[in-house]
Write a protein that holds these residues in place. Structure first.
Motif, short mmCIF file in Angstrom:
data_model
loop_
_atom_site.label_atom_id
_atom_site.label_comp_id
_atom_site.label_asym_id
_atom_site.label_seq_id
_atom_site.Cartn_x
_atom_site.Cartn_y
_atom_site.Cartn_z
N UNK A 27 27.73 -47.84 111.90
CA UNK A 27 26.61 -48.64 112.39
C UNK A 27 26.52 -49.94 111.61
N UNK A 28 26.17 -51.00 112.29
CA UNK A 28 26.08 -52.31 111.67
C UNK A 28 25.07 -52.31 110.51
N UNK A 29 23.96 -51.62 110.66
CA UNK A 29 22.97 -51.54 109.59
C UNK A 29 23.57 -50.93 108.32
N UNK A 30 24.46 -49.95 108.49
CA UNK A 30 25.13 -49.34 107.33
C UNK A 30 26.06 -50.33 106.64
N UNK A 31 26.72 -51.16 107.42
CA UNK A 31 27.61 -52.18 106.84
C UNK A 31 26.80 -53.19 106.04
N UNK A 32 25.68 -53.62 106.60
CA UNK A 32 24.82 -54.59 105.91
C UNK A 32 24.28 -54.00 104.61
N UNK A 33 23.81 -52.77 104.65
CA UNK A 33 23.30 -52.11 103.44
C UNK A 33 24.39 -51.97 102.39
N UNK A 34 25.58 -51.61 102.81
CA UNK A 34 26.70 -51.47 101.88
C UNK A 34 27.04 -52.81 101.24
N UNK A 35 27.06 -53.87 102.02
CA UNK A 35 27.36 -55.20 101.48
C UNK A 35 26.32 -55.63 100.46
#
Length: 42
Positions: free
Chosen positions: A19-27
């Motif tokens: 999920x895009x939200x997971x990518x943003x949180x990881x970054x």
């Protein structure tokens, strides 16, 4: 140790997804870590 966005159950499969939200949180978490590691964050 697993470090990355998404659900490990979908990692390295034909239907791998994240999920895009997971990518943003990881970054964001990676940036905070790197800033602290380099002594640039308070």
């Amino acid at each position: 140790m697993v470090f990355g966005p998404g659900d490990v159950d979908y990692a390295h499969r034909i239907d791998e997804r994240v999920h895009l939200d997971d990518v943003v949180s990881h970054c964001k978490a990676t940036v905070v870590f790197l800033l602290r590691f380099c002594g640039r964050a308070d």
